[in-house]
Each structure stands twice: as C-alpha cells, then as structure tokens.
Write an enzyme that holds these catalytic residues in place. Structure first.
Site, short mmCIF file in Angstrom:
data_model
loop_
_atom_site.label_atom_id
_atom_site.label_comp_id
_atom_site.label_asym_id
_atom_site.label_seq_id
_atom_site.Cartn_x
_atom_site.Cartn_y
_atom_site.Cartn_z
N GLY A 29 55.22 32.09 57.47
CA GLY A 29 55.51 30.71 57.06
C GLY A 29 56.21 30.66 55.71
O GLY A 29 56.43 31.70 55.06
N GLY A 82 49.17 31.33 55.32
CA GLY A 82 49.16 29.90 55.07
C GLY A 82 48.38 29.16 56.15
O GLY A 82 47.73 29.78 57.00
N GLY A 95 49.75 27.72 63.28
CA GLY A 95 50.65 27.86 64.42
C GLY A 95 51.88 27.00 64.33
O GLY A 95 52.70 26.98 65.25
N GLY A 97 54.38 27.61 62.79
CA GLY A 97 55.51 28.53 62.92
C GLY A 97 55.46 29.35 64.20
O GLY A 97 56.20 30.32 64.35
N GLU A 103 48.79 36.06 64.35
CA GLU A 103 48.03 35.76 63.13
C GLU A 103 46.54 35.97 63.36
O GLU A 103 45.84 36.55 62.52
CB GLU A 103 48.31 34.32 62.68
CG GLU A 103 49.73 34.17 62.14
CD GLU A 103 50.16 32.74 61.85
OE1 GLU A 103 51.17 32.57 61.17
OE2 GLU A 103 49.50 31.79 62.30
O1 LIG Z 1 50.44 29.09 60.94
C1 LIG Z 1 51.52 29.29 60.46
C2 LIG Z 1 52.65 29.87 61.23
O2 LIG Z 1 52.32 30.05 62.58
C3 LIG Z 1 51.78 28.94 59.04
O3 LIG Z 1 50.85 29.59 58.24
C4 LIG Z 1 51.65 27.45 58.87
O4 LIG Z 1 52.54 26.82 59.79
C5 LIG Z 1 51.98 27.02 57.44
O5 LIG Z 1 53.33 27.20 57.19
P1 LIG Z 1 54.00 26.82 55.83
O6 LIG Z 1 53.49 27.78 54.81
O7 LIG Z 1 55.49 26.99 56.11
O8 LIG Z 1 53.65 25.39 55.51
#
Ligand SMILES: O=C(CO)[C@H](O)[C@H](O)COP(=O)(O)O
Length: 221
Positions: A29, A82, A95, A97, A103
């Site tokens: 992320g 994150g 999720g 991303g 993860e």
């Molecule tokens: O779970 C994730 C990816 O699958 C990320 O940790 C979550 O979407 C947070 O992303 P960001 O740091 O861009 O806000």
C-alpha cells in the site's frame, strides 16, 4: 499535515521495530511504500524481507532490499503493514490494494503485527470502508447472495485480478461489531479465499499518524 505526510511519518516510525540482521515481513500500500523508502535510506541492514505483493516486491528490489520467498522462512519477528480501517482492539479491514490473502499469509508467519496508518483509519466499528473479499471467480455470485442475505451489498471490483488469479468483492453496508466471529463465519463459505477482516491476525501495535505526531496504540498479542 497532509495524509501523505502522516503516512511518511508512520513509515519512518516503523523503523524502530526493524532488528538489523533479521528477516521481516512487509505489507502493501501507499503507507508501506513510505516504510520501504525509509528502510532503504536508513542504512539498517536486514537479512531480507518476505513480501505480500508483486507491487512491494518490485519496490524493494528496485531499492536494493533482498526479497525472500515465504516458503523459505519458518518465522518472522515482525510484519509491518497498513490498513483500511483499524478499531480500538487492533482488528482491521485490509485489502484495499487487493493483496489481502498474501498479507494474511505473511502476517501468520510473524510474532508481531505492526500496523502503520494515518488517523483517518481509526474507527469505533469496522465496516464503513467497503470490505474486500477475495473469491474464486465461479463462486462470486453465490457469495454476493450470502452478503445480500445479511443486508449488505457486494460488488465485483471491476478489472481487478489478484496476484492469485482471483477476484475481489467489495461489500458495503456492514457494521462488524464481532470481528473474530465474522471472519470465522465468512472464511468458511465455499469459494471465499480470504475475507479482509484481520481479527485472528489483528495488530499487536498501531503507529497512528496524527496532527500532533505518532501515537502508539498497543493491543498485545
Ligand atoms: O490492505 C492493504 C492492501 O491490500 C493496504 O494495507 C490498505 O489498503 C491500506 O493502504 P494505504 O496505505 O494505501 O492506505
């Protein structure tokens, strides 16, 4: 401070959890990107990283950080990632991303989950952020019907195929007050690869970026 600056702040703060000479787990992320950049310029020498996505793997390799396969590692001291939402018990929605399955696999190897997030991610109850669920494509419609029976609406994330060649449903209209029970229930529906509630693998610590600096929320194991 902007959201981007808060992400930079917590990415930098997470370096305190990196033990030189060890293998660490690295999530996915925009906040994790800040952590990867901070690690690369910190001079801290690690033995390598287990990555949760193609995106993070490519970023780490381009910055000279060695990436190891998850199946070559038996345990990790720390996993840094994150979240889309985190509640006051360390339970998370992840999720956004689309990397949730990997993860959870990497988090499962780790003793400690350090969540890095800006303060907009802290919530009283999970569910405002649409819940990502990775599904086997042929099961998507049936799983959407199961969520509809709960009063929620699941929509297929258009144009997204995960690193595992699966699809993502984003589920709106949930208020998740019992995250562990919810995760356990949804995970056993046929065709669900991973539900984006992280309760069994909740955060042990959250480094929360706020206007007045980094707040450390400790949740225990
Ligand atoms: O779970 C994730 C990816 O699958 C990320 O940790 C979550 O979407 C947070 O992303 P960001 O740091 O861009 O806000």
């Amino acid at each position: 401070m902007t959201q981007d600056e808060l992400k930079t702040l917590v990415g930098q703060a997470a370096l305190q959890y990196v033990q030189p000479g060890t293998v660490i787990g690295v999530g996915t992320g925009s906040t994790v990107d800040k952590f990867i950049d901070a690690l690369a310029s910190s001079g801290i020498q690690i033995a390598g990283a287990v990555s949760s996505s193609v995106r993070s793997t490519e970023r780490m390799k381009s910055l000279g950080i060695a990436v190891l396969d998850a199946d070559k590692v038996t345990a990790l001291g720390v996993y840094i990632d994150g979240a889309d939402e985190i509640d006051h018990g360390g339970n998370m929605i992840k999720g956004g991303g689309a990397a949730l399955t990997r993860e959870k696999i990497v988090a499962d190897l780790a003793t400690q989950f350090v969540c890095i997030a800006d303060e907009s991610k802290l919530v009283d109850a999970l569910g405002k952020f649409p819940l990502p669920v990775e599904v086997i494509p042929m099961a998507a419609a049936q799983i959407a019907r199961r969520f509809a029976a709960m009063g929620a609406e699941a929509t297929l994330r258009a144009g997204v195929v995960t690193d595992n060649s699966c699809h993502i449903l984003d589920v709106r209209g949930l208020t998740i007050t019992a995250p562990l029970a919810f995760e356990t229930e949804v995970n056993q529906w046929p065709g669900v690869v991973t539900v984006g509630v992280f309760a069994r693998h909740r955060a042990s610590v959250c480094l929360l970026g706020t206007a007045s600096g980094v707040k450390t929320l400790a949740f225990g194991q």
